[in-house]
Write a protein that holds these residues in place. Structure first.
Motif, PDB file in Angstrom:
ATOM      1  N   ALA A  81      16.836   2.895  16.789  1.00 10.15           N
ATOM      2  CA  ALA A  81      15.336   1.998  16.748  1.00 10.15           C
ATOM      3  C   ALA A  81      13.979   2.474  16.836  1.00 10.15           C
ATOM      4  O   ALA A  81      13.146   1.960  16.643  1.00 10.15           O
ATOM      5  N   PHE A  82      14.575   3.519  18.057  1.00  6.54           N
ATOM      6  CA  PHE A  82      12.843   3.438  18.585  1.00  6.54           C
ATOM      7  C   PHE A  82      12.016   4.848  17.714  1.00  6.54           C
ATOM      8  O   PHE A  82      10.764   4.588  17.550  1.00  6.54           O
ATOM      9  N   ALA A  83      13.085   5.201  16.098  1.00  2.00           N
ATOM     10  CA  ALA A  83      12.473   6.857  15.962  1.00  2.00           C
ATOM     11  C   ALA A  83      11.802   6.265  14.656  1.00  2.00           C
ATOM     12  O   ALA A  83      10.599   6.438  14.354  1.00  2.00           O
ATOM     13  N   ILE A  84      11.670   4.705  14.087  1.00  2.00           N
ATOM     14  CA  ILE A  84      11.750   3.979  13.379  1.00  2.00           C
ATOM     15  C   ILE A  84      10.523   2.694  13.400  1.00  2.00           C
ATOM     16  O   ILE A  84       9.643   2.858  13.203  1.00  2.00           O
ATOM     17  N   ASN A  85      10.339   1.516  14.641  1.00  2.00           N
ATOM     18  CA  ASN A  85       9.927   0.882  15.003  1.00  2.00           C
ATOM     19  C   ASN A  85       8.858   1.265  15.844  1.00  2.00           C
ATOM     20  O   ASN A  85       8.105   0.752  15.666  1.00  2.00           O
ATOM     21  N   ALA A  86       8.908   2.414  16.585  1.00  2.00           N
ATOM     22  CA  ALA A  86       7.356   2.896  17.218  1.00  2.00           C
ATOM     23  C   ALA A  86       7.224   4.220  16.925  1.00  2.00           C
ATOM     24  O   ALA A  86       6.450   4.316  17.088  1.00  2.00           O
ATOM     25  N   TYR A  87       7.843   4.855  16.929  1.00  2.00           N
ATOM     26  CA  TYR A  87       7.154   6.444  16.488  1.00  2.00           C
ATOM     27  C   TYR A  87       7.314   6.484  14.947  1.00  2.00           C
ATOM     28  O   TYR A  87       5.878   7.138  14.863  1.00  2.00           O
ATOM     29  N   GLY A  88       7.936   5.513  14.547  1.00  2.00           N
ATOM     30  CA  GLY A  88       7.314   5.296  12.726  1.00  2.00           C
ATOM     31  C   GLY A  88       5.797   4.727  12.530  1.00  2.00           C
ATOM     32  O   GLY A  88       4.863   5.338  11.758  1.00  2.00           O
ATOM     33  N   ALA A  89       5.778   3.275  13.425  1.00  2.00           N
ATOM     34  CA  ALA A  89       4.652   2.982  13.013  1.00  2.00           C
ATOM     35  C   ALA A  89       3.600   3.703  13.895  1.00  2.00           C
ATOM     36  O   ALA A  89       2.405   3.811  13.349  1.00  2.00           O
ATOM     37  N   ALA A  90       3.705   4.367  14.531  1.00  2.00           N
ATOM     38  CA  ALA A  90       2.349   5.028  15.351  1.00  2.00           C
ATOM     39  C   ALA A  90       2.051   6.703  14.176  1.00  2.00           C
ATOM     40  O   ALA A  90       1.571   6.630  14.062  1.00  2.00           O
ATOM     41  N   ASN A  91       3.345   6.903  13.278  1.00  2.00           N
ATOM     42  CA  ASN A  91       3.123   7.900  12.185  1.00  2.00           C
ATOM     43  C   ASN A  91       1.854   7.835  11.401  1.00  2.00           C
ATOM     44  O   ASN A  91       0.908   7.865  10.308  1.00  2.00           O
ATOM     45  N   LEU A  92       2.356   6.444  10.482  1.00  2.00           N
ATOM     46  CA  LEU A  92       1.807   6.053   9.506  1.00  2.00           C
ATOM     47  C   LEU A  92       0.292   5.262  10.001  1.00  2.00           C
ATOM     48  O   LEU A  92      -0.528   5.829   9.450  1.00  2.00           O
ATOM     49  N   ALA A  93      -0.108   5.201  11.981  1.00  2.00           N
ATOM     50  CA  ALA A  93      -1.095   4.101  11.945  1.00  2.00           C
ATOM     51  C   ALA A  93      -2.011   5.832  12.151  1.00  2.00           C
ATOM     52  O   ALA A  93      -2.996   6.160  11.349  1.00  2.00           O
ATOM     53  N   LYS A  94      -1.671   7.788  12.780  1.00  2.99           N
ATOM     54  CA  LYS A  94      -1.759   8.323  12.788  1.00  2.99           C
ATOM     55  C   LYS A  94      -2.628   8.726  11.152  1.00  2.99           C
ATOM     56  O   LYS A  94      -4.026   9.069  11.051  1.00  2.99           O
ATOM     57  N   ALA A  95      -1.842   8.425  10.171  1.00  5.84           N
ATOM     58  CA  ALA A  95      -2.578   9.136   8.930  1.00  5.84           C
ATOM     59  C   ALA A  95      -3.034   8.215   8.236  1.00  5.84           C
ATOM     60  O   ALA A  95      -3.980   8.736   7.462  1.00  5.84           O
ATOM     61  N   CYS A  96      -2.623   6.388   8.863  1.00  2.65           N
ATOM     62  CA  CYS A  96      -4.049   6.096   7.822  1.00  2.65           C
ATOM     63  C   CYS A  96      -5.477   6.027   9.074  1.00  2.65           C
ATOM     64  O   CYS A  96      -6.887   5.936   7.469  1.00  2.65           O
ATOM     65  N   GLN A  97      -5.220   6.329   9.733  1.00  4.07           N
ATOM     66  CA  GLN A  97      -6.915   6.560  10.798  1.00  4.07           C
ATOM     67  C   GLN A  97      -7.059   8.319  10.000  1.00  4.07           C
ATOM     68  O   GLN A  97      -8.866   8.050   9.980  1.00  4.07           O
ATOM     69  N   ALA A  98      -6.427   8.870   9.716  1.00  5.81           N
ATOM     70  CA  ALA A  98      -6.902   9.934   9.514  1.00  5.81           C
ATOM     71  C   ALA A  98      -6.904  10.437   7.712  1.00  5.81           C
ATOM     72  O   ALA A  98      -8.433  10.612   7.475  1.00  5.81           O
ATOM     73  N   HIS A  99      -6.534   8.856   6.702  1.00  6.20           N
ATOM     74  CA  HIS A  99      -7.723   9.095   5.908  1.00  6.20           C
ATOM     75  C   HIS A  99      -8.500   7.818   5.233  1.00  6.20           C
ATOM     76  O   HIS A  99      -8.374   7.758   4.315  1.00  6.20           O
ATOM     77  N   GLY A 100      -8.882   6.771   5.726  1.00  2.00           N
ATOM     78  CA  GLY A 100      -9.145   6.130   6.379  1.00  2.00           C
ATOM     79  C   GLY A 100      -8.759   4.607   5.111  1.00  2.00           C
ATOM     80  O   GLY A 100      -9.619   3.692   4.763  1.00  2.00           O
ATOM     81  N   ALA A 101      -7.043   4.838   5.312  1.00  2.58           N
ATOM     82  CA  ALA A 101      -6.648   3.320   4.790  1.00  2.58           C
ATOM     83  C   ALA A 101      -6.351   1.877   6.357  1.00  2.58           C
ATOM     84  O   ALA A 101      -6.028   2.950   7.637  1.00  2.58           O
ATOM     85  N   ALA A 102      -6.585   1.710   5.910  1.00  2.35           N
ATOM     86  CA  ALA A 102      -6.487   0.405   6.637  1.00  2.35           C
ATOM     87  C   ALA A 102      -4.512  -0.196   6.472  1.00  2.35           C
ATOM     88  O   ALA A 102      -3.436  -0.171   5.609  1.00  2.35           O
ATOM     89  N   LEU A 103      -3.828  -0.700   8.132  1.00  2.00           N
ATOM     90  CA  LEU A 103      -2.623  -1.206   8.103  1.00  2.00           C
ATOM     91  C   LEU A 103      -1.958  -2.343   8.314  1.00  2.00           C
ATOM     92  O   LEU A 103      -2.655  -2.968   9.215  1.00  2.00           O
ATOM     93  N   ILE A 104      -1.366  -3.287   7.586  1.00  2.00           N
ATOM     94  CA  ILE A 104      -1.034  -4.284   7.282  1.00  2.00           C
ATOM     95  C   ILE A 104       0.992  -3.651   8.589  1.00  2.00           C
ATOM     96  O   ILE A 104       1.760  -3.422   6.916  1.00  2.00           O
ATOM     97  N   HIS A 105       0.932  -4.288   9.593  1.00  2.00           N
ATOM     98  CA  HIS A 105       2.334  -4.063  10.358  1.00  2.00           C
ATOM     99  C   HIS A 105       3.064  -4.774  10.038  1.00  2.00           C
ATOM    100  O   HIS A 105       2.754  -6.327  10.720  1.00  2.00           O
ATOM    101  N   ILE A 106       4.237  -5.667   9.732  1.00  2.00           N
ATOM    102  CA  ILE A 106       5.381  -6.270   9.785  1.00  2.00           C
ATOM    103  C   ILE A 106       6.039  -6.085  11.340  1.00  2.00           C
ATOM    104  O   ILE A 106       6.573  -5.567  12.154  1.00  2.00           O
ATOM    105  N   SER A 107       5.778  -7.274  12.263  1.00  2.00           N
ATOM    106  CA  SER A 107       6.634  -7.547  13.894  1.00  2.00           C
ATOM    107  C   SER A 107       6.982  -8.354  13.762  1.00  2.00           C
ATOM    108  O   SER A 107       7.658  -8.675  12.966  1.00  2.00           O
ATOM    109  N   THR A 108       7.369  -8.885  14.877  1.00  2.00           N
ATOM    110  CA  THR A 108       8.819  -9.653  14.848  1.00  2.00           C
ATOM    111  C   THR A 108       8.842 -10.852  16.615  1.00  2.00           C
ATOM    112  O   THR A 108       7.782 -10.461  17.132  1.00  2.00           O
TER     113      THR A 108
END
Length: 301
Positions: A81-108
């Motif tokens: 659960a943490f691998a996808i919901n926590a670390y996966g979200a972190a991976n996307l945020a870091k990649a978006c930051q590196a390449h100037g993309a915005a992130l829309i993330h669905i939470s709960t």
């Protein structure tokens, strides 16, 4: 909802999930440039793969629909659960930051304890009571740490024509049984996957059309209206299913308490989310879930 006639390059993760599937439907009738990945194409828990894909595709906006959503199973699979919901979200945020993309993330709504009476506002204290909620909250926190240009969209009680959900379960049980019990002391607002997808698209278009400094980044709530209980939701499902000929007759739906239906993970008694902020900032209004429900049921005919 507000839509603009602009072309946006949008990358969607988790395209085989409930909400992700509806993005594929939107892509078929949209002028935007869409890249939709299921888990086989993009595993967000793989940091290097995420970095490589974002660097190659260079999207304007990433919409993260990928999630571990097995609420009860998460209690025995916390690492996954943490691998996808926590670390996966972190991976996307870091990649978006590196390449100037915005992130829309669905939470709960599970980031809250669910023990209040009033609908939760975005600024209310969080307090998840299970692994699923803890992992989703950790994902929110990681995104806020690594990426300024983010929108976190908390939602609840998601249903759609694709995937497993409460509507599908009720239709199956309604065809098999003359009587069943459904929890009546948990309150929330059913939210259609199609409505969530449309909401995210509207925000993506606004992000691309405005200067970064003009966007009110942060956390937002989006659910359907009106609020109901699981028992009330079930009764509406059966009523509409009979009306359109999907079921021959509705089963008797007995109201039961949460104590009578124990689960490995505790469910929030109150999953209601205040959606006024998203209207004030983006002029996005909640869907009427009853209308969306009828659309979903008709697709099952």
């Amino acid at each position: 909802m507000l839509y603009r006639a602009v072309i946006v390059k949008i990358l969607v993760t988790g395209s085989n999930g409930q909400v992700g599937h509806d993005f594929k439907c939107l892509a078929e009738n949209s002028r935007h440039d869409w890249i939709c990945f299921d888990r086989k194409g993009l595993d967000i828990s793989d940091e290097q793969q995420v970095a490589d894909v974002i660097a190659r595709e260079r999207p304007h906006v990433v919409i993260n629909c990928a999630a571990y959503t097995a609420v009860d199973k998460a209690e025995s699979e916390p690492d996954r659960a943490f691998a996808i919901n926590a670390y996966g979200a972190a991976n996307l945020a870091k990649a978006c930051q590196a390449h100037g993309a915005a992130l829309i993330h669905i939470s709960t709504d599970y980031v809250f304890a669910g023990d209040t009476l009033a609908p939760y506002e975005e600024s209310d204290p969080t307090g998840p009571t299970g692994i699923y909620g803890e992992s989703k909250l950790a994902g929110e926190q990681a995104i806020a740490e690594y990426l300024e240009r983010h929108i976190i969209l908390r939602t609840a009680w998601v249903f759609g024509a694709h995937g497993n959900n409460f509507v599908k379960t009720m239709l199956r049980l309604g065809a098999e049984r003359d009587e069943l019990g459904v929890v009546a002391d948990q309150w929330g607002a059913p939210t259609s996957a199609a409505g969530i997808a449309a909401c995210c698209l509207a925000i993506a278009e606004i992000i691309d059309a405005k200067d970064c400094a003009e966007i009110p980044w942060g956390i937002y709530h989006f659910t359907g209206l009106p609020s109901t209980s699981w028992h009330g939701f079930a009764e509406k499902i059966f009523k509409d299913a009979v009306a359109i000929g999907l079921l021959d007759k509705a089963p008797k739906v007995n109201a039961i308490s949460s104590d009578q239906f124990p689960t490995p993970a505790k469910r929030p008694s109150n999953s209601q989310l205040d959606c006024s902020k998203i209207f004030n900032c983006f002029q996005i209004t909640p869907d009427n879930w009853e209308d969306r429900l009828l659309d979903v049921l008709k697709l099952s005919l």
